[in-house]
Design a protein around this motif. Structure first.
Motif, PDB file in Angstrom:
ATOM      1  N   SER A   3      10.223   4.050 -27.471  1.00  0.00           N
ATOM      2  CA  SER A   3      11.652   3.939 -27.153  1.00  0.00           C
ATOM      3  C   SER A   3      12.465   5.089 -27.708  1.00  0.00           C
ATOM      4  O   SER A   3      13.519   5.428 -27.162  1.00  0.00           O
ATOM      5  CB  SER A   3      12.201   2.606 -27.672  1.00  0.00           C
ATOM      6  N   THR A   4      12.009   5.717 -28.792  1.00  0.00           N
ATOM      7  CA  THR A   4      12.765   6.829 -29.367  1.00  0.00           C
ATOM      8  C   THR A   4      12.532   8.140 -28.616  1.00  0.00           C
ATOM      9  O   THR A   4      13.076   9.175 -28.998  1.00  0.00           O
ATOM     10  CB  THR A   4      12.404   7.030 -30.858  1.00  0.00           C
ATOM     11  N   ASP A   5      11.736   8.096 -27.548  1.00  0.00           N
ATOM     12  CA  ASP A   5      11.506   9.275 -26.714  1.00  0.00           C
ATOM     13  C   ASP A   5      12.391   9.295 -25.475  1.00  0.00           C
ATOM     14  O   ASP A   5      12.189  10.115 -24.568  1.00  0.00           O
ATOM     15  CB  ASP A   5      10.035   9.330 -26.282  1.00  0.00           C
ATOM     16  N   LYS A   6      13.378   8.415 -25.432  1.00  0.00           N
ATOM     17  CA  LYS A   6      14.206   8.258 -24.236  1.00  0.00           C
ATOM     18  C   LYS A   6      14.928   9.545 -23.845  1.00  0.00           C
ATOM     19  O   LYS A   6      14.991   9.901 -22.665  1.00  0.00           O
ATOM     20  CB  LYS A   6      15.218   7.140 -24.470  1.00  0.00           C
ATOM     21  N   ALA A   7      15.476  10.263 -24.815  1.00  0.00           N
ATOM     22  CA  ALA A   7      16.208  11.489 -24.499  1.00  0.00           C
ATOM     23  C   ALA A   7      15.269  12.568 -23.951  1.00  0.00           C
ATOM     24  O   ALA A   7      15.644  13.343 -23.066  1.00  0.00           O
ATOM     25  CB  ALA A   7      16.945  12.002 -25.728  1.00  0.00           C
ATOM     26  N   ILE A   8      14.064  12.605 -24.471  1.00  0.00           N
ATOM     27  CA  ILE A   8      13.091  13.596 -24.007  1.00  0.00           C
ATOM     28  C   ILE A   8      12.670  13.295 -22.571  1.00  0.00           C
ATOM     29  O   ILE A   8      12.606  14.190 -21.720  1.00  0.00           O
ATOM     30  CB  ILE A   8      11.874  13.621 -24.948  1.00  0.00           C
ATOM     31  N   THR A   9      12.378  12.033 -22.282  1.00  0.00           N
ATOM     32  CA  THR A   9      11.944  11.699 -20.927  1.00  0.00           C
ATOM     33  C   THR A   9      13.059  11.937 -19.914  1.00  0.00           C
ATOM     34  O   THR A   9      12.798  12.345 -18.782  1.00  0.00           O
ATOM     35  CB  THR A   9      11.460  10.239 -20.848  1.00  0.00           C
ATOM     36  N   ARG A  10      14.321  11.714 -20.311  1.00  0.00           N
ATOM     37  CA  ARG A  10      15.413  11.974 -19.383  1.00  0.00           C
ATOM     38  C   ARG A  10      15.543  13.475 -19.108  1.00  0.00           C
ATOM     39  O   ARG A  10      15.797  13.885 -17.971  1.00  0.00           O
ATOM     40  CB  ARG A  10      16.733  11.423 -19.933  1.00  0.00           C
ATOM     41  N   MET A  11      15.385  14.290 -20.136  1.00  0.00           N
ATOM     42  CA  MET A  11      15.438  15.738 -19.933  1.00  0.00           C
ATOM     43  C   MET A  11      14.360  16.187 -18.949  1.00  0.00           C
ATOM     44  O   MET A  11      14.629  16.952 -18.019  1.00  0.00           O
ATOM     45  CB  MET A  11      15.277  16.456 -21.277  1.00  0.00           C
ATOM     46  N   ARG A  12      13.147  15.696 -19.123  1.00  0.00           N
ATOM     47  CA  ARG A  12      12.067  16.070 -18.222  1.00  0.00           C
ATOM     48  C   ARG A  12      12.389  15.647 -16.793  1.00  0.00           C
ATOM     49  O   ARG A  12      12.163  16.402 -15.838  1.00  0.00           O
ATOM     50  CB  ARG A  12      10.765  15.407 -18.669  1.00  0.00           C
ATOM     51  N   HIS A  13      12.901  14.440 -16.643  1.00  0.00           N
ATOM     52  CA  HIS A  13      13.249  13.926 -15.319  1.00  0.00           C
ATOM     53  C   HIS A  13      14.306  14.803 -14.648  1.00  0.00           C
ATOM     54  O   HIS A  13      14.189  15.137 -13.466  1.00  0.00           O
ATOM     55  CB  HIS A  13      13.747  12.490 -15.447  1.00  0.00           C
ATOM     56  N   LEU A  14      15.337  15.196 -15.418  1.00  0.00           N
ATOM     57  CA  LEU A  14      16.397  16.038 -14.865  1.00  0.00           C
ATOM     58  C   LEU A  14      15.838  17.376 -14.389  1.00  0.00           C
ATOM     59  O   LEU A  14      16.177  17.860 -13.301  1.00  0.00           O
ATOM     60  CB  LEU A  14      17.497  16.256 -15.903  1.00  0.00           C
ATOM     61  N   LEU A  15      14.997  17.989 -15.203  1.00  0.00           N
ATOM     62  CA  LEU A  15      14.462  19.298 -14.862  1.00  0.00           C
ATOM     63  C   LEU A  15      13.536  19.242 -13.650  1.00  0.00           C
ATOM     64  O   LEU A  15      13.642  20.062 -12.728  1.00  0.00           O
ATOM     65  CB  LEU A  15      13.717  19.890 -16.064  1.00  0.00           C
ATOM     66  N   ILE A  16      12.626  18.303 -13.636  1.00  0.00           N
ATOM     67  CA  ILE A  16      11.683  18.213 -12.525  1.00  0.00           C
ATOM     68  C   ILE A  16      12.417  17.870 -11.233  1.00  0.00           C
ATOM     69  O   ILE A  16      12.156  18.453 -10.173  1.00  0.00           O
ATOM     70  CB  ILE A  16      10.582  17.178 -12.839  1.00  0.00           C
ATOM     71  N   SER A  17      13.376  16.953 -11.313  1.00  0.00           N
ATOM     72  CA  SER A  17      14.154  16.586 -10.121  1.00  0.00           C
ATOM     73  C   SER A  17      14.948  17.772  -9.605  1.00  0.00           C
ATOM     74  O   SER A  17      15.030  18.003  -8.387  1.00  0.00           O
ATOM     75  CB  SER A  17      15.098  15.423 -10.440  1.00  0.00           C
ATOM     76  N   ALA A  18      15.542  18.564 -10.527  1.00  0.00           N
ATOM     77  CA  ALA A  18      16.331  19.723 -10.113  1.00  0.00           C
ATOM     78  C   ALA A  18      15.444  20.789  -9.485  1.00  0.00           C
ATOM     79  O   ALA A  18      15.822  21.439  -8.502  1.00  0.00           O
ATOM     80  CB  ALA A  18      17.089  20.295 -11.302  1.00  0.00           C
ATOM     81  N   ALA A  19      14.254  20.998 -10.051  1.00  0.00           N
ATOM     82  CA  ALA A  19      13.341  22.005  -9.505  1.00  0.00           C
ATOM     83  C   ALA A  19      12.866  21.606  -8.104  1.00  0.00           C
ATOM     84  O   ALA A  19      12.837  22.430  -7.184  1.00  0.00           O
ATOM     85  CB  ALA A  19      12.148  22.191 -10.440  1.00  0.00           C
TER      86      ALA A  19
END
Length: 455
Positions: free
Chosen positions: A381-397
């Motif tokens: 659960s403490t990895d939530k900010a990291i997983t959101r960052m990855r999601h934003l980047l991959i979705s944007a790419a």
């Protein structure tokens, strides 16, 4: 399963193909093409300090480049190899408003145009042009736009364009791992309760600031140690997101550390009372990262607490080195010397056994290997900010490849309004308003700062 764990599972452990998208940055890759749509640090201004000074090698997004400040003061960023026979222009002569290759004397201006070829009986300068990129110097950094000229967007000014030199500082340090791997540490609030801990925190006396309001830096360290399992809440924004790491203090208060993430590579880590110091994680190539840090003078808390950066000037003695430095920082703690880990210190004084604060981060991120296989991860659960960052980047790419505009580009976007923050909340206070103009304390300081700047 909790909502936090469900979201981590949704955005978290990556498929191999998504890990490839996330980490590969060369020309033609999905992420490489996305990053080329943003103004990106190429080098520090001090690496090419004066008109006519020697050029500097630049490795950026997998490209070998050279930067130079010509004899008139204009800055050029172009391919390193001369288009004649491929010799490196790093060894070139900076003269006559051009960079001249020492192999045959061909010379190129800051736009990449060949302006002289003395080795040719009938020069054909107009037919020779190097790959060169637009640049913008701001805040002690030379920024470059590596994307198509027709898609170039305005420079993203975080508040440096109009400031005098004494009001900003910039540093650069190279780390031997992938850029996302390096950046994840800056948006991971949980690790500060472990990796950066030291036993002397237990001896810090309670100074009375464990109460609603702004605590001292010393007490903040005690809070990290007291509550080692922060709860994360995340607020999506036009530029990425802000998130709060929420801890309970020894006196039972609610302490929040708010960090901002700006797509694609910018972080603003929490600090008391607020902070605009940026950590930028710039891919040199797939396996090396230039870690930039730059800060502007932020509005001071008119209620008496200045906007100092926590790691630059902690008001108490620790066995961890965090000295204020500037310019290009050479590495003293590396994998080659095991980051100078001291096992006795690790056993008796600090959690990591590594004396230098930032090198503690280098140790853990570089030890994962140049590019970590994220299909192996077991996230919490403490990895939530990291997983959101990855999601934003991959979705944007993927979105860019499908014809969508990248996020956080364009006109009319106020990057100067983004801050990290830290506070003990009042009963019923919403962390999302901290360090925004909805926060009365910040709004008063911000208004006073603007009046001072225009006085």
């Amino acid at each position: 399963m909790s909502r936090a764990h469900a979201e981590v599972r949704r955005y978290g452990v990556l498929k191999a193909e998504d890990n490839e998208i996330l980490t590969r940055v060369g020309p033609g890759t999905l992420m490489g093409e996305l990053l080329r749509r943003y103004w990106t640090p190429a080098c520090l201004s001090e690496e090419i300090p004066a008109p006519g000074s020697p050029p500097a090698r630049v490795r950026l997004l997998g490209e070998k480049l050279v930067a130079f400040r010509d004899t008139t003061g204009r800055i050029g960023l172009m391919q390193e190899n001369c288009p004649h026979r491929g010799a490196s222009l790093y060894y070139g002569r900076n003269e006559d408003a051009a960079l001249r290759c020492v192999y045959h004397g061909w010379a190129y201006d800051t736009e990449g145009r060949c302006v002289d070829m003395p080795s040719e009986p009938a020069p054909f300068c107009e037919k020779v042009r190097m790959r060169a990129y637009p640049v913008h110097e701001s805040g002690g950094i030379v920024w470059a736009y590596l994307g198509p000229r027709e898609t170039m967007t305005p420079f993203r000014d975080f508040g440096t364009d109009e400031l005098e030199q004494e009001n900003w500082s910039a540093t650069k340090q190279v780390t031997d791992c992938n850029w996302v791997q390096a950046m994840e540490g800056n948006i991971d609030t949980a690790h500060i309760s472990h990796l950066h801990q030291w036993d002397g925190i237990d001896d810090i006396p309670d100074d009375g600031s464990d109460k609603p309001g702004y605590p001292s830096n010393a007490m903040s360290w005690k809070f990290w140690r007291h509550d080692r399992a922060p709860r994360l809440e995340l607020d999506d924004t036009w530029y990425g997101y802000r998130y709060a790491g929420i801890r309970t203090t020894p006196n039972g208060n609610t302490h929040v550390r708010i960090t901002a993430y700006v797509v694609p590579y910018t972080t603003m880590v929490a600090s008391i009372p607020w902070n605009q110091r940026q950590g930028l994680f710039i891919p040199m190539d797939d396996e090396r990262t230039a870690r930039y840090s730059f800060a502007t003078k932020v509005p001071e808390n008119v209620q008496g607490y200045g906007g100092a950066n926590l790691f630059a000037a902690a008001p108490f003695s620790t066995p961890i080195s965090r000295g204020r430095r500037a310019g290009v920082i050479k590495r003293e703690y590396t994998a080659g010397n095991d980051y100078q880990i001291d096992r006795e210190v690790q056993r008796t004084a600090t959690f990591s056994g590594v004396a230098d604060f930032v090198s503690q981060d280098f140790m853990v991120t570089e030890s994962m290997g140049p590019i970590y296989d994220r299909t192996q991860e077991q996230l919490g659960s403490t990895d939530k900010a990291i997983t959101r960052m990855r999601h934003l980047l991959i979705s944007a790419a993927k979105g860019l490849a499908a014809g969508k505009e990248p996020p956080a580009v364009g006109t009319g976007l106020d990057f100067r309004s983004i801050f990290g923050a830290e506070k003990i909340l009042e009963p019923g206070e919403d962390w999302r308003v901290l360090a925004t103009l909805e926060d009365p304390t910040f709004a008063e300081a911000f208004d006073a700062s603007r009046r001072h700047q225009h006085a």
